[in-house]
Design an enzyme around this catalytic site. Sequence first.
Site, short mmCIF file in Angstrom:
data_model
loop_
_atom_site.label_atom_id
_atom_site.label_comp_id
_atom_site.label_asym_id
_atom_site.label_seq_id
_atom_site.Cartn_x
_atom_site.Cartn_y
_atom_site.Cartn_z
N TYR A 1 1.01 -1.24 -0.07
CA TYR A 1 -0.02 -0.16 -0.04
C TYR A 1 0.79 1.32 0.01
O TYR A 1 0.68 2.19 -0.89
CB TYR A 1 -0.91 -0.06 1.21
CG TYR A 1 -1.80 1.18 1.34
CD1 TYR A 1 -3.12 0.99 0.50
CD2 TYR A 1 -1.70 2.21 2.14
CE1 TYR A 1 -4.06 2.17 0.36
CE2 TYR A 1 -2.68 3.20 2.27
CZ TYR A 1 -3.59 3.24 1.23
OH TYR A 1 -4.41 4.44 1.52
N LYS B 1 1.06 4.02 -3.13
CA LYS B 1 0.67 5.42 -2.61
C LYS B 1 1.70 6.50 -2.75
O LYS B 1 1.77 7.80 -3.16
CB LYS B 1 -0.07 5.58 -1.28
CG LYS B 1 -1.34 4.96 -1.29
CD LYS B 1 -2.46 5.52 -2.13
CE LYS B 1 -3.64 4.69 -2.02
NZ LYS B 1 -4.72 5.51 -2.99
N VAL C 1 -9.59 7.89 7.16
CA VAL C 1 -11.04 8.51 7.06
C VAL C 1 -11.92 7.22 7.41
O VAL C 1 -12.06 6.01 7.08
CB VAL C 1 -10.93 8.76 5.76
CG1 VAL C 1 -12.37 9.52 5.30
CG2 VAL C 1 -9.93 9.66 5.09
#
Length: 280
Positions: free
Chosen positions: A180, A184, A213
């Site tokens: 990940y 990113k 989030v």
Amino acid sequence: MASKIILGRGIALITGAASGIGRETAFAFAEAGVTGIAFADINEQGAQAAAEESKTYATNGEYRCIAVHVNISDEDSVQKMVDSTVKEFGRIDYCVNSAGIGNTSGAVMPNLKLDFFSKIMDINVKGTMLCDRAVARAMAQQEPLTYTSRRHGTRSLGRGSIVNLGSTNSYVAVPGMMGYTTSKHAVIGVTKSAALDCAQFHIRVNALCPAWVDTPMMQASLARVPTLGQLIKTASPLRRAAIPEEVADCIVFLCSPSASYINGAGLLVDAGLSLTAHVP
């Protein structure tokens, strides 16, 4: 939910629009006054449901929306998404690439499986590039939007604005998140390269980089890793995850006249998490 920026007109294409940040961003665009939105997602039924709900928040009397199926890692599927949007609305002024996958492995590097690494790079990096490329081609063919202010009159806003979804992991590393984090970081590379290449066409490309989030993706992570909730409270200077509105409003800002001189940037939206090691 209340967008603070008024766009007034224009057409938005949003990937990952069936849920999470993409869905909330589409609602924020509808509330900011756009004329139309293409809700794109691999989950077309979810995109259709979100599109219908967006009508509740729309403030433009001419507002229209469509749902489009897309697999962002497939070149033909991405091109069909763009073609369908242009066919329906005539142009694309704002594109938000929110589709992607999170960290579902948790394996540290010596135990990382190659197929997982390849999959996350294929979706998060290749998918972002394919969407940027196809949308930029369409934007380059259209007339620029203009904006008229009471202070300075009319000025050009260029041919379009693209926002890619990065992450705090675009700048910092976390154990067990190599796939990940690498993907990113690469999204920032795609963003910066696209921003330079597209500047000649007056197309802006930026990245929005949030920390945690509160979305279905985060809730799935909480189910897999029960200690994550306490970690967020400890690590975040505000002791909580962001709500989707706090991220969506920043994306609307990056597409607005207020951000017309921002290009190639990675905007961190993390409550200061990445500034230092936070001590409660």
